[in-house]
Motif scaffolding. Sequence first.
Motif, PDB file in Angstrom:
ATOM      1  N   ILE A 164       2.884  70.046  -0.616  1.00  0.00           N
ATOM      2  CA  ILE A 164       1.571  69.498  -0.277  1.00  0.00           C
ATOM      3  C   ILE A 164       0.618  69.868  -1.409  1.00  0.00           C
ATOM      4  N   VAL A 165      -0.008  68.853  -2.015  1.00  0.00           N
ATOM      5  CA  VAL A 165      -0.927  69.118  -3.123  1.00  0.00           C
ATOM      6  C   VAL A 165      -2.387  68.904  -2.732  1.00  0.00           C
ATOM      7  N   GLN A 166      -2.626  68.072  -1.703  1.00  0.00           N
ATOM      8  CA  GLN A 166      -3.997  67.873  -1.242  1.00  0.00           C
ATOM      9  C   GLN A 166      -3.980  67.564   0.255  1.00  0.00           C
ATOM     10  N   VAL A 167      -5.056  67.998   0.930  1.00  0.00           N
ATOM     11  CA  VAL A 167      -5.254  67.699   2.348  1.00  0.00           C
ATOM     12  C   VAL A 167      -6.710  67.269   2.523  1.00  0.00           C
ATOM     13  N   TRP A 168      -6.896  66.138   3.185  1.00  0.00           N
ATOM     14  CA  TRP A 168      -8.224  65.659   3.557  1.00  0.00           C
ATOM     15  C   TRP A 168      -8.289  65.614   5.070  1.00  0.00           C
ATOM     16  N   LEU A 169      -9.375  66.134   5.655  1.00  0.00           N
ATOM     17  CA  LEU A 169      -9.553  66.103   7.103  1.00  0.00           C
ATOM     18  C   LEU A 169     -10.664  65.133   7.460  1.00  0.00           C
ATOM     19  N   PHE A 170     -10.480  64.443   8.577  1.00  0.00           N
ATOM     20  CA  PHE A 170     -11.466  63.502   9.090  1.00  0.00           C
ATOM     21  C   PHE A 170     -11.669  63.802  10.564  1.00  0.00           C
ATOM     22  N   SER A 171     -12.938  63.903  10.987  1.00  0.00           N
ATOM     23  CA  SER A 171     -13.267  64.172  12.389  1.00  0.00           C
ATOM     24  C   SER A 171     -13.953  62.958  12.983  1.00  0.00           C
ATOM     25  N   GLU A 172     -13.725  62.738  14.288  1.00  0.00           N
ATOM     26  CA  GLU A 172     -14.344  61.574  14.918  1.00  0.00           C
ATOM     27  C   GLU A 172     -15.859  61.733  15.065  1.00  0.00           C
ATOM     28  N   ASP A 173     -16.361  62.952  15.046  1.00  0.00           N
ATOM     29  CA  ASP A 173     -17.803  63.187  15.177  1.00  0.00           C
ATOM     30  C   ASP A 173     -18.174  64.357  14.262  1.00  0.00           C
ATOM     31  N   GLN A 174     -18.410  64.038  12.996  1.00  0.00           N
ATOM     32  CA  GLN A 174     -18.649  65.091  12.016  1.00  0.00           C
ATOM     33  C   GLN A 174     -19.899  65.902  12.329  1.00  0.00           C
ATOM     34  N   SER A 175     -20.960  65.260  12.833  1.00  0.00           N
ATOM     35  CA  SER A 175     -22.180  66.032  13.114  1.00  0.00           C
ATOM     36  C   SER A 175     -21.934  67.041  14.240  1.00  0.00           C
TER      37      SER A 175
END
Length: 128
Positions: free
Chosen positions: A110-121
């Motif tokens: 694994i060289v990179q990981v990006w996280l995404f949240s349904e409600d960032q605020s």
Amino acid sequence: MTAIEVVTAYSIALSQGDIPTTFSHFSPEAKWHQPGSHQFAGTKTGLEAIGKMLGDMMGATQGTLVIEPTGAMMVNGNLVSFPVHFTGKIGDKTVDMNGVDLFEVLDGKIVQVWLFSEDQSAEDEFWD
């Protein structure tokens, strides 16, 4: 190992609390992109920085942070998308939401990981 096999092995090790095996699936120069505007947000480079951030998150939540898969991993070349649900508690604040973790795998690591949240605020409020 294929990209999906690497991320699957990482996920299994993480779910078992096997941190040495979890981190064995990362390149030493891996980058972790934590979204938002809170104390843990930003890009962490290298296993030491990633490990510190994850350890601090577990400490802040007193071990209540749980990340569980919500569906099948999907692969596109060397990218693996991993739908997740995460929960945790800090004092009287809680987080309970879905997200997607996106992994880039090169040469079996694994060289990179990006996280995404349904409600960032809402996640930002939780971590601040």
